[in-house]
Write a protein that holds these residues in place. Structure first.
Motif, short mmCIF file in Angstrom:
data_model
loop_
_atom_site.label_atom_id
_atom_site.label_comp_id
_atom_site.label_asym_id
_atom_site.label_seq_id
_atom_site.Cartn_x
_atom_site.Cartn_y
_atom_site.Cartn_z
N ASN A 212 38.97 36.97 52.49
CA ASN A 212 38.74 35.85 51.05
C ASN A 212 37.29 35.48 50.99
OD1 ASN A 212 40.84 36.97 49.79
ND2 ASN A 212 42.39 35.70 50.58
N LEU A 215 35.21 38.24 50.26
CA LEU A 215 35.03 39.06 49.35
C LEU A 215 34.16 37.68 47.71
CD1 LEU A 215 38.32 40.18 49.62
CD2 LEU A 215 36.05 41.59 49.25
N ASP A 216 34.57 36.83 48.57
CA ASP A 216 34.28 35.76 47.35
C ASP A 216 32.07 35.54 48.00
OD1 ASP A 216 36.25 34.82 46.38
OD2 ASP A 216 36.42 33.12 47.56
N TYR A 219 31.23 38.83 46.20
CA TYR A 219 30.97 38.93 44.19
C TYR A 219 29.72 37.60 43.82
CZ TYR A 219 35.60 40.84 45.00
OH TYR A 219 36.89 41.15 45.30
N SER A 231 31.85 38.78 38.38
CA SER A 231 33.37 39.42 37.75
C SER A 231 33.62 40.01 37.52
CB SER A 231 33.91 37.88 36.33
OG SER A 231 33.07 38.59 35.61
N ARG A 234 34.22 42.03 40.74
CA ARG A 234 35.95 41.87 41.41
C ARG A 234 37.38 42.65 40.45
NH1 ARG A 234 37.62 36.63 43.26
NH2 ARG A 234 35.82 36.02 43.45
N SER A 238 39.23 45.13 42.69
CA SER A 238 41.02 45.37 43.04
C SER A 238 41.71 46.42 42.05
CB SER A 238 40.82 44.16 41.35
OG SER A 238 40.85 42.92 41.74
N ALA A 317 42.36 42.26 48.67
CA ALA A 317 42.04 42.29 47.33
C ALA A 317 43.38 42.32 46.06
CB ALA A 317 41.56 43.43 46.66
#
Length: 449
Positions: A212, A215-216, A219, A231, A234, A238, A317
């Motif tokens: 996680n 991924l953050d 982004y 955003s 993201r 997804s 995700a």
């Protein structure tokens, strides 16, 4: 140089490959399947670039073969190299230039140094986790700098595969039946933890936190650096996770990214921009279509399937942990396919005669789809179906038989008969050969290169 013996098979069938590691080799380095390929390329080219997603082990593998190193993601070092790119080349050879794309001028400096060496080999190892802007370099490096794509670790590299079935041996006509005792829970953990070298042996809870954060960071840092909006990325990730292992259209992804607000739906051109961005960061990979004739139009016109570089990314995700995955058979099946394609891609790249793009899938207008086709440069090919449960093996065999008939009837197919066909499952109790249908059946946890 330090000469080590690298065991690449279980003790029942041991091959010893002499690997020359360098003095920078990390003490806890876990040998990778591409080590032998990297060693070969260093003997042929003046420099080798190892490409792949962040944190897949590029730097450690480069260091394992290096005698010196410079890290260009260090701001202090980066500023000095930006002023004088030749500083990045200083050190004993092979010299590792880590994250070279942080200072793109080092690429041309490396190419010039290789030219000036008078044909010396194995001078530099570059690593890169994203593709720099095309106008940042003036020369492709063709003939001087080889490229080697790196993925996260396979089940075999993680010590989670028995290795009793060899992909190479199947192409050579060699197979020995064996028993298998792996479990679905092991595979669920393997999917959620992923093949990240630093997470080998980690708990699923710890791995989820790390993935996680990965991924953050993508982004909030990597995407804006490439001109995107975190955003939006993201939402698209997804959607890709929801549609993993499919050839979802740009319109489908755009509709998903709007979160139900038609006024906020991005244009398909915007979706294409973000998909290109994710590819350039080696976060997603495309599986191309296949047909038997090498010049078939369908090879180019069949939409590719999209997969993430590691199955833990779509799992994170989608907010899946192993327990939730085990309770959701449909999602488990899709992420299991992702795991299998990931491992097959790495194992295929180790085969003699493989080439970039050797792994495909088959899909046609009659609704027939076969999950994986491996094609070698001599035209030999194999068909593989992926089924989560033993109860679906017969369906996989049926699809394979349909494909064999279609290819056999195609007069343009130079190699109409496959070298072998197989159904890969999650937990079959035996690695076996089905003589009636001429199909091998074995679990992914028994496979190796």
């Amino acid at each position: 140089m330090i000469i080590l013996e690298n065991r690449v098979c279980p003790d029942s069938e041991v091959y010893l490959v002499m690997i020359s590691y360098g003095s920078e080799r990390p003490k806890s380095y876990r040998p990778r399947l591409l080590d032998e390929r990297l060693q070969t390329l260093l003997q042929i080219f003046g420099a080798v670039e190892i490409r792949g997603t962040k944190w897949c082990g590029k730097s450690w593998t480069a260091l394992a073969f290096g005698e010196s190193v410079i890290h260009l993601d260090d701001p202090n070092v980066k500023s000095l190299v930006e002023a004088d790119p030749s500083l990045a080349l200083q050190g004993n050879k092979p010299h590792v230039i880590d994250e070279w794309q942080e200072t793109p001028a080092t690429w041309d400096a490396t190419r010039r140094a290789v030219d000036a060496s008078g044909g010396e080999k194995g001078l530099f190892i570059l690593t890169g986790s994203s593709t720099p802007a095309k106008n940042s370099v003036t020369h492709s490096g063709a003939g001087r700098i080889a490229r080697l794509d790196m993925s996260t670790m396979t089940l075999w590299e993680r010590g989670l595969s028995t290795g009793s079935v060899s992909l190479k041996n199947l192409f050579d006509g060699s197979f020995e039946p064996s028993a298998y005792t792996g479990s679905l829970s092991m595979l669920a953990n393997a999917i959620c933890c992923g093949g990240w070298p630093a997470l080998v042996g980690a708990s699923p809870q710890m791995a989820a936190e790390v993935v996680n954060q990965y991924l953050d960071a993508m982004y909030e840092v990597s995407v804006p650096q490439k001109g995107g909006v975190g955003s939006t990325a993201r939402h698209i990730v997804s959607s890709l996770a929801r549609n993993v292992a499919t050839s979802a259209t740009l319109n489908t992804i755009a509709a998903d990214a709007s979160l139900g607000d038609s006024d906020a739906q991005p244009a398909t051109s915007t979706v294409a921009f973000y998909l290109d961005m994710l590819e350039s960061m080696y976060a997603i990979v495309n599986l191309p279509g296949w047909d038997a004739p090498v010049r078939a139009k369908s090879r180019l016109r069949t939409k590719p399937k999209r997969y993430f570089v590691d199955p833990s990314i779509p799992a994170a995700a989608l907010g899946m942990n192993p327990e939730r995955l085990l309770a959701d058979g449909q999602t488990f099946g899709l992420l299991f396919e992702s795991l299998c394609i990931h491992d097959l891609s790495v194992y295929t790249s180790c085969l003699p005669g493989s080439y970039p793009g050797s792994l495909h899938y088959y899909g046609d207008s009659d609704g027939l789809e076969v999950d994986a086709i491996i094609e070698l440069n001599d035209g030999r090919w194999a068909a593989i179906e992926i089924k989560l449960g033993e109860s679906k093996v017969s369906d996989g065999i049926h699809n394979i038989e349909r494909l064999r008939r279609k290819v056999a009837l195609n007069p343009a197919a130079r190699n109409p008969q496959p070298e072998f066909c197989a159904v890969v499952t999650a937990t079959s109790p035996f690695c076996r050969y089905d003589a009636e249908h001429d199909v091998y059946v074995f679990p992914i946890g028994a496979l190796r290169a």
